[in-house]
Design a protein around this motif. Structure first.
Motif, PDB file in Angstrom:
ATOM      1  N   HIS A  30       0.825  -1.216   0.000  1.00 41.13           N
ATOM      2  CA  HIS A  30       0.000   0.000   0.000  1.00 41.13           C
ATOM      3  C   HIS A  30       0.851   1.256   0.000  1.00 41.13           C
ATOM      4  O   HIS A  30       1.868   1.332   0.694  1.00 41.13           O
ATOM      5  CB  HIS A  30      -0.909   0.015   1.232  1.00 41.13           C
ATOM      6  N   ASP A  78      -4.471   8.529   3.459  1.00 42.42           N
ATOM      7  CA  ASP A  78      -4.440   9.404   2.286  1.00 42.42           C
ATOM      8  C   ASP A  78      -4.306  10.858   2.724  1.00 42.42           C
ATOM      9  O   ASP A  78      -4.687  11.236   3.831  1.00 42.42           O
ATOM     10  CB  ASP A  78      -5.711   9.218   1.452  1.00 42.42           C
ATOM     11  N   LYS A 118      -4.910   0.467   3.265  1.00 41.97           N
ATOM     12  CA  LYS A 118      -5.880   1.345   2.635  1.00 41.97           C
ATOM     13  C   LYS A 118      -7.110   1.507   3.519  1.00 41.97           C
ATOM     14  O   LYS A 118      -7.720   0.527   3.931  1.00 41.97           O
ATOM     15  CB  LYS A 118      -6.289   0.778   1.272  1.00 41.97           C
ATOM     16  N   TRP A 119      -7.468   2.746   3.784  1.00 38.15           N
ATOM     17  CA  TRP A 119      -8.662   3.062   4.559  1.00 38.15           C
ATOM     18  C   TRP A 119      -9.714   3.599   3.595  1.00 38.15           C
ATOM     19  O   TRP A 119      -9.641   4.735   3.140  1.00 38.15           O
ATOM     20  CB  TRP A 119      -8.344   4.098   5.642  1.00 38.15           C
ATOM     21  N   ASP A 120     -10.719   2.785   3.305  1.00 40.79           N
ATOM     22  CA  ASP A 120     -11.799   3.225   2.441  1.00 40.79           C
ATOM     23  C   ASP A 120     -12.813   4.015   3.264  1.00 40.79           C
ATOM     24  O   ASP A 120     -12.773   4.020   4.502  1.00 40.79           O
ATOM     25  CB  ASP A 120     -12.463   2.029   1.755  1.00 40.79           C
ATOM     26  N   PRO A 121     -13.741   4.729   2.626  1.00 38.50           N
ATOM     27  CA  PRO A 121     -14.706   5.546   3.373  1.00 38.50           C
ATOM     28  C   PRO A 121     -15.509   4.766   4.402  1.00 38.50           C
ATOM     29  O   PRO A 121     -15.817   5.296   5.481  1.00 38.50           O
ATOM     30  CB  PRO A 121     -15.606   6.113   2.271  1.00 38.50           C
ATOM     31  N   ARG A 123     -14.542   2.151   6.222  1.00 40.77           N
ATOM     32  CA  ARG A 123     -13.713   1.887   7.395  1.00 40.77           C
ATOM     33  C   ARG A 123     -13.510   3.168   8.218  1.00 40.77           C
ATOM     34  O   ARG A 123     -13.532   3.136   9.449  1.00 40.77           O
ATOM     35  CB  ARG A 123     -12.361   1.316   6.948  1.00 40.77           C
ATOM     36  N   GLU A 213     -18.264  13.648  -1.094  1.00 38.14           N
ATOM     37  CA  GLU A 213     -17.005  13.870  -1.800  1.00 38.14           C
ATOM     38  C   GLU A 213     -16.863  15.338  -2.176  1.00 38.14           C
ATOM     39  O   GLU A 213     -17.847  15.997  -2.532  1.00 38.14           O
ATOM     40  CB  GLU A 213     -16.944  13.004  -3.061  1.00 38.14           C
TER      41      GLU A 213
END
Length: 339
Positions: A30, A78, A118-121, A123, A213
């Motif tokens: 990552h 991010d 990776k941290w998605d929305p 999580r 977003e």
């Protein structure tokens, strides 16, 4: 950095200094992504009922740097990763709101450091919701003497180009997007879940985390009390890109509501290319660059009026000739300046 592999199920781990050098799950392949938006500026306006501050606001433009300072590594998140929050506690509950303002960001950092990948929305929203629930429980246990719903706050986490918002006790968040022709589209980022409003502790009833977003040019307005969404659009049309003036404009629209403590916080998001970098300090020039450093040394003597040393508060006994000799020796590095 050493990696540890677990065969079943197949997972990788590495050491993270958060919480005392513990093994956390990670993704060795990552790399974080950098969004094209960034925090541009903020403004605050508040109405207090007493001389004691009853509202708090927390702005952490870079949670990654904050994690470094607190020894919680979240370099995998991010960019940008920011936190904006506004808190309110009326009267005696001001201590409880201060309690929440000091702990929310640390609870978020601990959760972000628990997985180095990776941290998605989804999580991130789950971590924010869990941090708020834990914070509300601790605030209730620490301030049992306060009535239910004494504290309200709204928190916004921006990670990359996605904002995540949760509110408690009727606090509200609004996102305004600028359109062509000076027009704005305004949407509420918080919606109270009436099913949860019947049971709460010191912190008011919580909402579910909502995501939206951003692409640059948005304005995020946080208020510790319910506000009229239309007032945000009117303030934006009147004051444009002035965050503090926008906050005051929204607050004026709320003056028609019952008196009480309220704070409005405005944060603007712009494309990263237009975000001004903090001005760097001027480099210090040394003697090798052709500059000469001088100092002015003044020594008093018995002919001065008054002939008193202001630092030591004693009469001066040296003569003018002795003062000239002493100043000449000190200017060549034999001592410091004096009176």
């Amino acid at each position: 950095t050493k990696l540890f592999f677990q065969v079943s199920p197949r997972r990788y781990f590495r050491f993270n200094d958060a919480g005392g050098w513990r093994l956390v799950e990670c993704d060795p392949d990552h790399t974080y992504e950098t969004s094209s938006v960034g925090y541009a500026g903020d403004g605050v306006a508040s109405r207090q009922a007493t001389a004691v501050p009853e509202t708090r606001h927390v702005l952490v433009p870079d949670l990654v740097k904050a994690g470094v300072a607190l020894k919680m590594n979240i370099e995998h998140m991010d960019r940008p990763t920011s936190l904006f929050a506004a808190y309110r506690g009326d009267g005696a509950s001001a201590t409880a709101s201060d309690f929440c303002a000091k702990l929310l960001h640390t609870k978020l950092l601990l959760r972000f450091a628990s997985y180095m990948g990776k941290w998605d929305p989804g999580r991130i929203s789950a971590a924010l919701q869990a941090a708020v629930e834990e914070l509300a429980e601790e605030a209730t246990n620490s301030h049992k003497e306060l009535p239910q719903g004494s504290v309200s706050f709204v928190a916004c986490v921006m990670c990359g180009s996605v904002v995540h918002v949760v509110s408690c006790g009727g606090a509200q968040a609004v996102l305004a997007r600028q359109r062509r022709g000076g027009l704005y589209s305004v949407e509420a980022l918080t919606q109270l879940d009436l099913e949860q409003s019947s049971s709460c502790g010191v912190v008011g009833p919580r909402t579910q985390v909502l995501c939206s977003e951003v692409a640059g040019g948005e304005t995020i307005v946080l208020a510790t009390s319910p506000m009229v969404v239309g007032s945000v659009e009117g303030a934006l049309k009147a004051f444009g890109t002035r965050p503090r003036a926008i906050a005051r404009g929204v607050l004026q629209q709320m003056e028609t509501r019952p008196a009480g403590v309220v704070a409005v916080h405005v944060y603007q998001v712009l494309p990263s290319a237009t975000v001004a970098e903090p001005q760097a300090k001027k480099p210090r020039l040394d003697d090798k660059a052709g500059k000469i450093r001088c100092r002015h040394i003044v020594l008093k003597h018995i002919g001065c009026k008054p002939a008193v040393d202001p630092l030591r508060r004693k009469p001066v006994t040296r003569t003018m000739e002795e003062a000239e000799l002493a100043r000449g020796s000190r200017s060549h590095g034999d001592g410091g300046g004096g009176a």
